[in-house]
Enzyme design. Structure first.
Site, PDB file in Angstrom:
ATOM      1  N   TRP A 319       0.834  -1.208   0.000  1.00 30.10           N
ATOM      2  CA  TRP A 319       0.000   0.000   0.000  1.00 30.10           C
ATOM      3  C   TRP A 319       0.869   1.258   0.000  1.00 30.10           C
ATOM      4  O   TRP A 319       0.511   2.259  -0.613  1.00 30.10           O
ATOM      5  CB  TRP A 319      -0.917  -0.004   1.225  1.00 30.10           C
ATOM      6  CG  TRP A 319      -1.798   1.204   1.337  1.00 30.10           C
ATOM      7  CD1 TRP A 319      -3.049   1.372   0.797  1.00 30.10           C
ATOM      8  CD2 TRP A 319      -1.504   2.434   2.022  1.00 30.10           C
ATOM      9  NE1 TRP A 319      -3.544   2.614   1.107  1.00 30.10           N
ATOM     10  CE2 TRP A 319      -2.619   3.289   1.851  1.00 30.10           C
ATOM     11  CE3 TRP A 319      -0.420   2.890   2.752  1.00 30.10           C
ATOM     12  CZ2 TRP A 319      -2.672   4.566   2.398  1.00 30.10           C
ATOM     13  CZ3 TRP A 319      -0.471   4.165   3.292  1.00 30.10           C
ATOM     14  CH2 TRP A 319      -1.579   4.979   3.113  1.00 30.10           C
ATOM     15  N   HIS A 320       2.007   1.195   0.686  1.00 33.27           N
ATOM     16  CA  HIS A 320       2.853   2.376   0.802  1.00 33.27           C
ATOM     17  C   HIS A 320       3.591   2.723  -0.482  1.00 33.27           C
ATOM     18  O   HIS A 320       3.982   3.873  -0.665  1.00 33.27           O
ATOM     19  CB  HIS A 320       3.856   2.186   1.946  1.00 33.27           C
ATOM     20  CG  HIS A 320       3.284   2.456   3.292  1.00 33.27           C
ATOM     21  ND1 HIS A 320       2.598   1.497   4.008  1.00 33.27           N
ATOM     22  CD2 HIS A 320       3.278   3.573   4.063  1.00 33.27           C
ATOM     23  CE1 HIS A 320       2.194   2.018   5.153  1.00 33.27           C
ATOM     24  NE2 HIS A 320       2.587   3.274   5.214  1.00 33.27           N
ATOM     25  N   GLY A 321       3.798   1.780  -1.361  1.00 34.94           N
ATOM     26  CA  GLY A 321       4.493   2.125  -2.589  1.00 34.94           C
ATOM     27  C   GLY A 321       4.755   0.929  -3.473  1.00 34.94           C
ATOM     28  O   GLY A 321       4.817  -0.213  -3.008  1.00 34.94           O
ATOM     29  N   PHE A 461       2.124   8.459  -1.391  1.00 31.01           N
ATOM     30  CA  PHE A 461       1.466   7.227  -1.000  1.00 31.01           C
ATOM     31  C   PHE A 461      -0.046   7.308  -1.172  1.00 31.01           C
ATOM     32  O   PHE A 461      -0.710   6.326  -1.091  1.00 31.01           O
ATOM     33  CB  PHE A 461       1.809   6.852   0.448  1.00 31.01           C
ATOM     34  CG  PHE A 461       3.293   6.776   0.686  1.00 31.01           C
ATOM     35  CD1 PHE A 461       4.085   6.061  -0.184  1.00 31.01           C
ATOM     36  CD2 PHE A 461       3.871   7.434   1.749  1.00 31.01           C
ATOM     37  CE1 PHE A 461       5.458   5.983   0.017  1.00 31.01           C
ATOM     38  CE2 PHE A 461       5.228   7.360   1.963  1.00 31.01           C
ATOM     39  CZ  PHE A 461       6.025   6.639   1.095  1.00 31.01           C
TER      40      PHE A 461
END
Length: 461
Positions: A319-321, A461
Protein backbone atom coordinates in the site's frame (compact mmCIF):
# COMPACT_ATOMS: atom_id res chain seq x y z
CA UNK A 1 -1.79 22.14 -3.26
CA UNK A 2 -0.70 21.15 0.25
CA UNK A 3 -1.71 22.37 3.71
CA UNK A 4 1.74 23.78 4.42
CA UNK A 5 1.65 26.12 1.43
CA UNK A 6 1.05 29.87 1.41
CA UNK A 7 -1.54 29.54 -1.38
CA UNK A 8 -3.60 27.15 0.75
CA UNK A 9 -3.21 29.15 3.98
CA UNK A 10 -3.97 32.62 2.67
CA UNK A 11 -6.16 32.13 -0.40
CA UNK A 12 -7.86 28.75 -0.70
CA UNK A 13 -8.74 28.11 2.96
CA UNK A 14 -10.11 31.62 3.76
CA UNK A 15 -12.22 31.50 0.58
CA UNK A 16 -13.65 28.10 1.56
CA UNK A 17 -14.49 29.31 5.07
CA UNK A 18 -16.31 32.36 3.68
CA UNK A 19 -18.32 30.25 1.24
CA UNK A 20 -19.06 27.56 3.82
CA UNK A 21 -20.19 29.75 6.71
CA UNK A 22 -22.10 32.22 4.54
CA UNK A 23 -24.10 29.40 2.93
CA UNK A 24 -27.29 27.78 4.24
CA UNK A 25 -26.67 24.59 6.16
CA UNK A 26 -28.46 22.47 3.54
CA UNK A 27 -25.82 23.20 0.87
CA UNK A 28 -22.69 23.06 3.02
CA UNK A 29 -21.85 19.52 1.88
CA UNK A 30 -22.09 20.81 -1.69
CA UNK A 31 -19.63 23.56 -0.80
CA UNK A 32 -17.25 21.02 0.72
CA UNK A 33 -17.57 18.68 -2.26
CA UNK A 34 -17.02 21.34 -4.90
CA UNK A 35 -14.12 23.04 -3.09
CA UNK A 36 -12.55 19.63 -2.44
CA UNK A 37 -12.65 18.94 -6.17
CA UNK A 38 -10.92 22.27 -6.80
CA UNK A 39 -8.29 21.39 -4.19
CA UNK A 40 -7.78 17.99 -5.78
CA UNK A 41 -7.66 19.35 -9.36
CA UNK A 42 -5.17 22.12 -8.59
CA UNK A 43 -2.06 20.15 -9.52
CA UNK A 44 -3.45 17.59 -11.99
CA UNK A 45 -6.91 18.69 -13.26
CA UNK A 46 -7.36 15.60 -15.44
CA UNK A 47 -7.26 13.31 -12.40
CA UNK A 48 -10.46 14.80 -11.06
CA UNK A 49 -12.18 12.50 -13.56
CA UNK A 50 -10.75 9.44 -11.80
CA UNK A 51 -12.09 10.57 -8.46
CA UNK A 52 -15.51 11.36 -9.92
CA UNK A 53 -15.71 8.00 -11.71
CA UNK A 54 -14.70 6.14 -8.54
CA UNK A 55 -17.18 8.15 -6.47
CA UNK A 56 -20.08 7.62 -8.88
CA UNK A 57 -19.36 3.91 -9.24
CA UNK A 58 -19.37 3.22 -5.50
CA UNK A 59 -22.41 5.47 -5.01
CA UNK A 60 -24.41 3.31 -7.43
CA UNK A 61 -22.96 0.07 -6.05
CA UNK A 62 -24.16 1.19 -2.62
CA UNK A 63 -27.68 1.83 -3.96
CA UNK A 64 -27.74 -1.62 -5.55
CA UNK A 65 -26.75 -3.21 -2.24
CA UNK A 66 -29.60 -1.42 -0.51
CA UNK A 67 -32.28 -2.89 -2.75
CA UNK A 68 -34.82 -4.99 -0.82
CA UNK A 69 -35.08 -8.75 -1.33
CA UNK A 70 -31.70 -8.94 -3.03
CA UNK A 71 -30.18 -12.40 -2.65
CA UNK A 72 -27.01 -12.79 -0.63
CA UNK A 73 -25.21 -14.15 -3.71
CA UNK A 74 -26.04 -11.03 -5.72
CA UNK A 75 -24.97 -8.81 -2.85
CA UNK A 76 -21.62 -10.58 -2.69
CA UNK A 77 -21.22 -10.17 -6.45
CA UNK A 78 -21.88 -6.43 -6.17
CA UNK A 79 -19.29 -6.07 -3.41
CA UNK A 80 -16.77 -8.10 -5.42
CA UNK A 81 -17.30 -6.02 -8.57
CA UNK A 82 -17.00 -2.78 -6.59
CA UNK A 83 -13.77 -3.84 -4.87
CA UNK A 84 -12.25 -5.13 -8.13
CA UNK A 85 -13.16 -1.88 -9.85
CA UNK A 86 -11.63 0.26 -7.10
CA UNK A 87 -8.47 -1.84 -6.86
CA UNK A 88 -8.10 -1.87 -10.65
CA UNK A 89 -8.05 1.93 -10.73
CA UNK A 90 -5.59 2.06 -7.86
CA UNK A 91 -3.38 -0.65 -9.38
CA UNK A 92 -3.26 0.93 -12.83
CA UNK A 93 -2.04 4.29 -11.60
CA UNK A 94 0.08 3.12 -8.68
CA UNK A 95 1.40 -0.33 -9.61
CA UNK A 96 1.33 -0.69 -13.41
CA UNK A 97 4.91 0.47 -13.94
CA UNK A 98 6.13 -1.72 -11.07
CA UNK A 99 4.53 -4.74 -12.73
CA UNK A 100 5.93 -3.82 -16.16
CA UNK A 101 9.43 -3.32 -14.75
CA UNK A 102 9.39 -6.76 -13.13
CA UNK A 103 8.00 -8.46 -16.26
CA UNK A 104 10.71 -6.78 -18.33
CA UNK A 105 13.42 -7.88 -15.89
CA UNK A 106 12.08 -11.45 -15.62
CA UNK A 107 11.54 -12.14 -19.33
CA UNK A 108 14.05 -9.77 -20.90
CA UNK A 109 11.32 -7.70 -22.54
CA UNK A 110 11.17 -3.97 -23.25
CA UNK A 111 7.54 -3.08 -22.59
CA UNK A 112 7.31 0.74 -22.30
CA UNK A 113 6.30 2.19 -18.93
CA UNK A 114 3.13 4.23 -18.54
CA UNK A 115 5.04 6.89 -16.52
CA UNK A 116 1.76 8.24 -15.18
CA UNK A 117 1.97 10.55 -12.15
CA UNK A 118 0.22 9.21 -9.08
CA UNK A 119 -3.16 10.89 -8.47
CA UNK A 120 -3.16 12.76 -5.17
CA UNK A 121 -4.72 10.82 -2.32
CA UNK A 122 -5.80 7.84 -4.45
CA UNK A 123 -4.64 5.30 -1.83
CA UNK A 124 -6.71 7.06 0.84
CA UNK A 125 -9.94 7.69 -1.03
CA UNK A 126 -9.88 4.19 -2.55
CA UNK A 127 -9.80 2.65 0.93
CA UNK A 128 -12.53 5.03 2.12
CA UNK A 129 -14.91 4.16 -0.72
CA UNK A 130 -14.19 0.45 -0.20
CA UNK A 131 -15.04 0.80 3.50
CA UNK A 132 -18.37 2.34 2.48
CA UNK A 133 -19.34 -0.60 0.26
CA UNK A 134 -18.30 -3.16 2.88
CA UNK A 135 -20.13 -1.29 5.67
CA UNK A 136 -23.32 -1.15 3.59
CA UNK A 137 -23.00 -4.86 2.77
CA UNK A 138 -22.52 -5.74 6.44
CA UNK A 139 -25.45 -3.59 7.48
CA UNK A 140 -23.36 -1.36 9.76
CA UNK A 141 -24.24 1.64 7.57
CA UNK A 142 -27.14 2.61 5.34
CA UNK A 143 -26.57 3.35 1.68
CA UNK A 144 -26.10 7.05 1.04
CA UNK A 145 -28.85 8.25 -1.31
CA UNK A 146 -27.57 11.78 -1.76
CA UNK A 147 -24.68 11.77 -4.26
CA UNK A 148 -23.40 15.15 -3.07
CA UNK A 149 -23.15 13.92 0.52
CA UNK A 150 -21.35 10.78 -0.60
CA UNK A 151 -19.02 12.85 -2.78
CA UNK A 152 -18.25 15.09 0.18
CA UNK A 153 -17.26 12.01 2.19
CA UNK A 154 -14.95 10.63 -0.51
CA UNK A 155 -13.34 13.90 -1.59
CA UNK A 156 -13.26 15.76 1.74
CA UNK A 157 -10.11 17.85 1.32
CA UNK A 158 -9.13 18.15 5.01
CA UNK A 159 -8.11 14.47 5.03
CA UNK A 160 -7.81 13.70 1.33
CA UNK A 161 -4.05 14.11 0.94
CA UNK A 162 -2.77 11.99 3.82
CA UNK A 163 -5.60 10.76 5.97
CA UNK A 164 -6.44 9.78 8.57
CA UNK A 165 -8.40 7.15 6.66
CA UNK A 166 -12.01 7.80 7.62
CA UNK A 167 -14.28 4.75 7.59
CA UNK A 168 -17.80 5.51 6.43
CA UNK A 169 -19.58 4.10 9.48
CA UNK A 170 -17.69 6.54 11.74
CA UNK A 171 -18.66 9.64 9.79
CA UNK A 172 -22.06 8.83 8.23
CA UNK A 173 -24.01 10.62 10.95
CA UNK A 174 -21.71 13.67 10.80
CA UNK A 175 -22.43 14.13 7.09
CA UNK A 176 -26.00 15.04 7.98
CA UNK A 177 -25.91 16.15 11.59
CA UNK A 178 -22.84 18.06 12.70
CA UNK A 179 -22.60 21.18 14.76
CA UNK A 180 -20.15 23.97 14.05
CA UNK A 181 -19.32 26.33 16.90
CA UNK A 182 -16.83 29.01 17.87
CA UNK A 183 -15.36 26.67 20.50
CA UNK A 184 -14.91 23.84 17.98
CA UNK A 185 -13.46 26.23 15.41
CA UNK A 186 -10.97 27.56 17.98
CA UNK A 187 -9.92 24.02 18.89
CA UNK A 188 -9.50 23.30 15.19
CA UNK A 189 -7.23 26.32 14.76
CA UNK A 190 -5.16 25.22 17.74
CA UNK A 191 -4.79 21.68 16.40
CA UNK A 192 -4.03 22.91 12.86
CA UNK A 193 -1.36 25.29 14.19
CA UNK A 194 0.33 22.49 16.12
CA UNK A 195 0.38 20.35 12.99
CA UNK A 196 1.70 23.17 10.83
CA UNK A 197 4.51 23.85 13.31
CA UNK A 198 5.40 20.14 13.49
CA UNK A 199 5.56 19.91 9.71
CA UNK A 200 7.28 23.19 8.85
CA UNK A 201 9.49 23.91 11.85
CA UNK A 202 10.45 20.37 12.90
CA UNK A 203 10.05 17.92 10.00
CA UNK A 204 11.43 20.23 7.34
CA UNK A 205 14.49 21.22 9.37
CA UNK A 206 15.47 17.72 10.47
CA UNK A 207 14.81 16.63 6.89
CA UNK A 208 17.70 18.84 5.79
CA UNK A 209 20.03 16.77 7.98
CA UNK A 210 18.73 13.54 6.50
CA UNK A 211 19.17 14.92 2.97
CA UNK A 212 22.77 15.87 3.74
CA UNK A 213 23.63 12.42 5.12
CA UNK A 214 21.67 10.32 2.61
CA UNK A 215 23.24 12.18 -0.33
CA UNK A 216 26.53 10.41 0.48
CA UNK A 217 27.00 6.74 -0.39
CA UNK A 218 26.44 4.64 2.75
CA UNK A 219 29.79 2.95 2.23
CA UNK A 220 31.56 6.21 3.09
CA UNK A 221 29.56 6.96 6.26
CA UNK A 222 31.01 6.58 9.76
CA UNK A 223 28.89 4.45 12.07
CA UNK A 224 27.59 7.35 14.20
CA UNK A 225 26.77 9.43 11.11
CA UNK A 226 24.68 6.57 9.72
CA UNK A 227 22.77 6.27 13.02
CA UNK A 228 22.28 10.03 13.17
CA UNK A 229 20.96 10.00 9.61
CA UNK A 230 18.31 7.34 10.16
CA UNK A 231 17.29 8.99 13.45
CA UNK A 232 16.82 12.22 11.48
CA UNK A 233 14.70 10.36 8.91
CA UNK A 234 12.62 8.78 11.70
CA UNK A 235 11.89 12.20 13.16
CA UNK A 236 11.22 13.71 9.73
CA UNK A 237 8.66 11.11 8.66
CA UNK A 238 6.94 11.19 12.05
CA UNK A 239 6.58 14.95 12.34
CA UNK A 240 5.82 15.25 8.64
CA UNK A 241 3.02 12.70 8.65
CA UNK A 242 1.65 13.34 12.15
CA UNK A 243 1.81 17.08 11.43
CA UNK A 244 -0.42 16.59 8.39
CA UNK A 245 -2.76 14.38 10.44
CA UNK A 246 -2.99 17.11 13.08
CA UNK A 247 -3.77 19.68 10.40
CA UNK A 248 -6.41 17.37 8.90
CA UNK A 249 -8.05 16.79 12.30
CA UNK A 250 -7.94 20.54 12.98
CA UNK A 251 -9.52 21.38 9.63
CA UNK A 252 -12.20 18.77 10.27
CA UNK A 253 -13.07 20.43 13.59
CA UNK A 254 -13.37 23.79 11.86
CA UNK A 255 -16.03 22.28 9.59
CA UNK A 256 -17.74 20.37 12.41
CA UNK A 257 -16.21 16.93 11.74
CA UNK A 258 -14.47 14.81 14.36
CA UNK A 259 -11.86 12.54 12.83
CA UNK A 260 -10.17 9.79 14.80
CA UNK A 261 -6.59 10.20 16.00
CA UNK A 262 -3.87 8.82 13.74
CA UNK A 263 -0.79 8.91 16.02
CA UNK A 264 -0.18 8.40 19.71
CA UNK A 265 3.48 9.06 20.62
CA UNK A 266 4.81 6.07 18.63
CA UNK A 267 8.45 6.57 19.63
CA UNK A 268 7.59 5.87 23.27
CA UNK A 269 6.70 2.26 22.32
CA UNK A 270 8.16 -0.70 24.18
CA UNK A 271 7.52 -3.28 21.48
CA UNK A 272 6.73 -3.37 17.78
CA UNK A 273 3.19 -4.45 18.67
CA UNK A 274 2.89 -1.28 20.75
CA UNK A 275 4.41 0.81 17.95
CA UNK A 276 1.80 -0.29 15.42
CA UNK A 277 -0.97 0.54 17.85
CA UNK A 278 0.37 4.08 17.90
CA UNK A 279 1.57 4.69 14.31
CA UNK A 280 -0.86 5.40 11.44
CA UNK A 281 -3.69 4.11 13.60
CA UNK A 282 -6.35 4.56 10.91
CA UNK A 283 -4.49 2.34 8.41
CA UNK A 284 -3.93 -0.40 10.98
CA UNK A 285 -7.58 -0.22 12.00
CA UNK A 286 -8.68 -0.46 8.34
CA UNK A 287 -6.59 -3.55 7.63
CA UNK A 288 -7.66 -5.19 10.89
CA UNK A 289 -11.38 -4.64 10.25
CA UNK A 290 -11.53 -5.29 6.51
CA UNK A 291 -8.72 -7.83 5.92
CA UNK A 292 -7.36 -9.51 9.08
CA UNK A 293 -10.66 -10.32 10.81
CA UNK A 294 -12.47 -11.46 7.59
CA UNK A 295 -9.50 -13.80 6.90
CA UNK A 296 -10.14 -15.40 10.29
CA UNK A 297 -7.91 -13.30 12.53
CA UNK A 298 -6.49 -15.46 15.30
CA UNK A 299 -9.43 -17.86 15.49
CA UNK A 300 -8.15 -20.90 13.57
CA UNK A 301 -4.78 -21.87 14.95
CA UNK A 302 -1.25 -20.55 14.76
CA UNK A 303 -0.56 -21.41 11.12
CA UNK A 304 -3.61 -19.57 9.80
CA UNK A 305 -2.96 -16.71 12.17
CA UNK A 306 0.59 -16.46 10.78
CA UNK A 307 -0.80 -16.54 7.26
CA UNK A 308 -3.26 -13.77 8.07
CA UNK A 309 -0.61 -11.56 9.67
CA UNK A 310 1.76 -12.00 6.72
CA UNK A 311 -1.01 -11.22 4.20
CA UNK A 312 -1.96 -8.05 6.09
CA UNK A 313 1.63 -6.85 6.33
CA UNK A 314 2.43 -7.74 2.75
CA UNK A 315 -0.53 -5.56 1.75
CA UNK A 316 0.45 -2.85 4.23
CA UNK A 317 3.90 -2.62 2.70
CA UNK A 318 2.58 -2.68 -0.86
CA UNK A 319 0.00 0.00 0.00
CA UNK A 320 2.85 2.38 0.80
CA UNK A 321 4.49 2.13 -2.59
CA UNK A 322 5.16 0.17 -5.77
CA UNK A 323 8.63 -1.04 -4.87
CA UNK A 324 10.16 -4.20 -3.42
CA UNK A 325 11.60 -2.33 -0.45
CA UNK A 326 8.08 -1.49 0.77
CA UNK A 327 7.09 -5.16 0.49
CA UNK A 328 10.23 -6.11 2.41
CA UNK A 329 9.42 -3.41 4.99
CA UNK A 330 5.91 -4.81 5.49
CA UNK A 331 7.10 -8.41 5.79
CA UNK A 332 9.86 -7.33 8.19
CA UNK A 333 7.31 -5.93 10.63
CA UNK A 334 4.89 -8.79 9.99
CA UNK A 335 7.50 -11.37 11.05
CA UNK A 336 8.44 -9.37 14.15
CA UNK A 337 4.78 -9.04 15.11
CA UNK A 338 4.28 -12.80 14.76
CA UNK A 339 7.28 -13.49 16.99
CA UNK A 340 6.05 -11.00 19.59
CA UNK A 341 2.53 -12.41 19.51
CA UNK A 342 3.61 -15.98 20.12
CA UNK A 343 6.32 -15.59 22.76
CA UNK A 344 8.23 -12.31 22.33
CA UNK A 345 5.91 -10.14 24.40
CA UNK A 346 6.14 -12.55 27.35
CA UNK A 347 9.92 -12.36 27.20
CA UNK A 348 9.86 -8.56 26.90
CA UNK A 349 7.55 -8.21 29.90
CA UNK A 350 10.30 -9.64 32.12
CA UNK A 351 12.81 -7.00 31.00
CA UNK A 352 13.26 -3.47 32.41
CA UNK A 353 11.24 -0.74 30.76
CA UNK A 354 14.28 1.01 29.28
CA UNK A 355 15.48 -2.25 27.67
CA UNK A 356 12.08 -2.76 26.03
CA UNK A 357 12.19 0.78 24.73
CA UNK A 358 15.71 0.42 23.28
CA UNK A 359 14.67 -2.88 21.65
CA UNK A 360 11.67 -1.22 19.97
CA UNK A 361 13.59 1.88 18.81
CA UNK A 362 16.40 -0.16 17.24
CA UNK A 363 13.96 -2.36 15.29
CA UNK A 364 11.95 0.71 14.23
CA UNK A 365 15.08 2.46 12.94
CA UNK A 366 16.15 -0.64 11.00
CA UNK A 367 12.66 -0.66 9.49
CA UNK A 368 13.05 2.96 8.40
CA UNK A 369 16.19 2.00 6.48
CA UNK A 370 14.11 -0.49 4.49
CA UNK A 371 11.51 2.22 3.95
CA UNK A 372 13.90 5.01 2.93
CA UNK A 373 15.97 3.23 0.26
CA UNK A 374 14.40 1.57 -2.78
CA UNK A 375 17.63 -0.08 -3.97
CA UNK A 376 18.63 -3.32 -2.19
CA UNK A 377 22.33 -2.50 -2.47
CA UNK A 378 21.80 0.82 -0.68
CA UNK A 379 19.75 -0.88 2.05
CA UNK A 380 22.54 -3.40 2.68
CA UNK A 381 25.21 -0.68 2.53
CA UNK A 382 23.36 1.57 4.99
CA UNK A 383 22.71 -1.25 7.46
CA UNK A 384 26.38 -2.20 7.16
CA UNK A 385 27.36 1.39 7.98
CA UNK A 386 25.08 1.33 11.04
CA UNK A 387 26.72 -1.90 12.18
CA UNK A 388 30.23 -0.55 11.52
CA UNK A 389 30.97 -3.16 8.82
CA UNK A 390 32.03 -0.70 6.11
CA UNK A 391 35.64 -0.11 7.21
CA UNK A 392 34.91 3.46 8.29
CA UNK A 393 35.78 5.13 11.62
CA UNK A 394 33.22 5.43 14.40
CA UNK A 395 32.90 9.15 13.64
CA UNK A 396 34.74 11.96 11.84
CA UNK A 397 34.75 15.77 11.86
CA UNK A 398 31.60 15.87 9.72
CA UNK A 399 29.79 13.74 12.32
CA UNK A 400 30.74 16.28 14.98
CA UNK A 401 29.54 19.10 12.76
CA UNK A 402 26.16 17.40 12.20
CA UNK A 403 25.71 16.84 15.94
CA UNK A 404 26.82 20.35 16.86
CA UNK A 405 24.62 22.18 14.34
CA UNK A 406 21.52 20.09 15.09
CA UNK A 407 21.86 19.50 18.85
CA UNK A 408 19.12 21.94 19.86
CA UNK A 409 16.75 20.69 17.16
CA UNK A 410 17.32 17.06 18.16
CA UNK A 411 16.65 17.94 21.80
CA UNK A 412 13.36 19.64 20.85
CA UNK A 413 12.35 16.66 18.69
CA UNK A 414 12.95 14.24 21.55
CA UNK A 415 11.02 16.40 24.03
CA UNK A 416 8.04 16.81 21.70
CA UNK A 417 8.01 13.04 21.03
CA UNK A 418 7.70 12.20 24.72
CA UNK A 419 4.39 11.79 26.59
CA UNK A 420 3.09 14.96 28.17
CA UNK A 421 -0.13 16.52 29.31
CA UNK A 422 -2.50 17.52 26.54
CA UNK A 423 -1.79 21.03 25.35
CA UNK A 424 -4.41 23.48 26.58
CA UNK A 425 -7.90 22.75 25.42
CA UNK A 426 -10.24 25.41 24.11
CA UNK A 427 -11.91 25.99 27.47
CA UNK A 428 -8.49 26.58 29.03
CA UNK A 429 -7.15 29.00 26.42
CA UNK A 430 -5.75 32.13 27.95
CA UNK A 431 -4.14 35.18 26.43
CA UNK A 432 -0.77 33.51 26.91
CA UNK A 433 -1.92 30.48 24.93
CA UNK A 434 -3.29 32.66 22.15
CA UNK A 435 0.02 34.49 21.95
CA UNK A 436 1.91 31.18 21.89
CA UNK A 437 -0.13 29.64 19.06
CA UNK A 438 -0.06 32.93 17.17
CA UNK A 439 3.71 32.97 17.50
CA UNK A 440 3.96 29.37 16.23
CA UNK A 441 1.78 30.21 13.23
CA UNK A 442 3.75 33.35 12.32
CA UNK A 443 7.04 31.51 12.75
CA UNK A 444 5.87 28.73 10.44
CA UNK A 445 4.65 31.24 7.85
CA UNK A 446 7.95 33.13 8.03
CA UNK A 447 9.76 29.86 7.39
CA UNK A 448 7.52 29.10 4.40
CA UNK A 449 8.08 32.55 2.89
CA UNK A 450 11.84 32.05 2.92
CA UNK A 451 12.11 28.25 2.47
CA UNK A 452 12.75 26.24 -0.66
CA UNK A 453 12.68 22.89 1.20
CA UNK A 454 9.08 21.89 1.94
CA UNK A 455 8.64 18.20 1.01
CA UNK A 456 5.80 15.95 2.10
CA UNK A 457 7.00 12.36 2.40
CA UNK A 458 3.58 10.69 2.38
CA UNK A 459 2.39 12.71 -0.63
CA UNK A 460 3.37 9.86 -2.97
CA UNK A 461 1.47 7.23 -1.00
Amino acid sequence: MVFSGLLFLFLFLPAVFILYYCSPRRIRNLILFSTSLIFYAWGEPVYIVIMLVSTLADYFFGLLLDKPKLSNFKRKCIVAVSIVFSLTLLSYFKYADFLIQNINALFGLDIPLTELPLPIGISFYTFQSMSYIIDVYRGTARAQRNWIDFGAYVALFPQLVAGPIVKYNTIAEQLHNRSESIELFAEGIRRFTIGLAKKVLLANNIGLLWDSISSSHPGSLPMLTAWLGIIAFAFQIYFDFSGYSDMAIGLGLMFGFRFNENFNKPYTSQSITDFWRRWHISLGSWFREYVYIPLGGNRHGLLKQARNILIVWLLTGFWHGASWNFILWGLYFGIILMIEKWWGLKLLSALPRWVRHVYAIILILVGWVLFAFETPSLIVAYLSAMAGFNDQPLWNTETGYFFYTNAVLLFVLVIVSLPKKQWARTSELSLLHLVWYGFLFLLAVAYLVDATFNPFLYFRF
